[in-house]
Design an enzyme around this catalytic site. Structure first.
Site, PDB file in Angstrom:
ATOM      1  N   VAL A  91      33.378 -13.949 -38.142  1.00 49.37           N
ATOM      2  CA  VAL A  91      31.995 -13.473 -38.185  1.00 49.37           C
ATOM      3  C   VAL A  91      31.671 -12.805 -39.517  1.00 49.37           C
ATOM      4  CG1 VAL A  91      31.939 -13.129 -35.683  1.00 49.37           C
ATOM      5  CG2 VAL A  91      32.473 -11.196 -37.151  1.00 49.37           C
ATOM      6  N   CYS A  92      30.385 -12.904 -39.905  1.00 54.11           N
ATOM      7  CA  CYS A  92      29.839 -12.113 -41.001  1.00 54.11           C
ATOM      8  C   CYS A  92      28.439 -11.705 -40.543  1.00 54.11           C
ATOM      9  CB  CYS A  92      29.838 -12.888 -42.316  1.00 54.11           C
ATOM     10  SG  CYS A  92      28.718 -14.299 -42.345  1.00 54.11           S
ATOM     11  N   LYS A  93      27.536 -11.427 -41.465  1.00 57.40           N
ATOM     12  CA  LYS A  93      26.201 -10.983 -41.043  1.00 57.40           C
ATOM     13  C   LYS A  93      25.383 -12.121 -40.439  1.00 57.40           C
ATOM     14  CE  LYS A  93      22.139  -8.411 -42.558  1.00 57.40           C
ATOM     15  NZ  LYS A  93      21.576  -7.560 -43.627  1.00 57.40           N
TER      16      LYS A  93
ATOM     17  N   MET B 157      26.652 -11.649 -36.995  1.00 61.42           N
ATOM     18  CA  MET B 157      26.425 -10.399 -36.267  1.00 61.42           C
ATOM     19  C   MET B 157      24.954 -10.184 -35.931  1.00 61.42           C
ATOM     20  SD  MET B 157      29.328  -9.058 -35.565  1.00 61.42           S
ATOM     21  CE  MET B 157      28.767  -7.459 -34.964  1.00 61.42           C
TER      22      MET B 157
END
Length: 111
Positions: free
Chosen positions: A62-64, A90
């Site tokens: 995951v990242c933003k 996210m």
């Protein structure tokens, strides 16, 4: 072009199943603001040097929003890891009301 295995937040079981690790490749300030409980935090720029810290089981990355985690998944796949990119990152995780925690003492949010 390498195909990047991707899943939307709707395709991720809630709660997360046993045997599924989470790797967060965002920057430290983003991690502190809010992250998935139990996730491993390795910023994207540090991944090559910290490959031995990446979980060996199936891992949700995951990242933003999904861009950096997509890069991480492409690279980790080449290293033989079983990884899947969280499309929407996210932002979608928080938007779906999934649980998060912060390390800042403030209510968790996506920075």
């Amino acid at each position: 072009m390498v195909s990047i295995p991707t899943v939307s937040v709707d395709g991720v079981p809630d709660p997360l199943p046993e045997g599924l690790a989470v790797l967060d490749v965002r920057e430290p300030f983003e991690w502190e603001a809010g992250h998935i409980a139990g996730a491993v935090h390795i910023p994207l720029s540090e991944l090559p040097a910290r490959l031995d810290e990446v979980p060996t089981e199936q891992t949700l990355v995951v990242c933003k929003a999904g861009g950096r985690s997509g890069q991480a998944v492409a690279w980790l796949s080449q290293q033989g890891r079983d990884v899947v990119n969280l499309d929407g990152g996210m932002l979608d995780w928080a938007g779906a009301g999934r649980p998060m925690e912060s390390s800042s003492g403030q209510p968790p949010h996506v920075a």
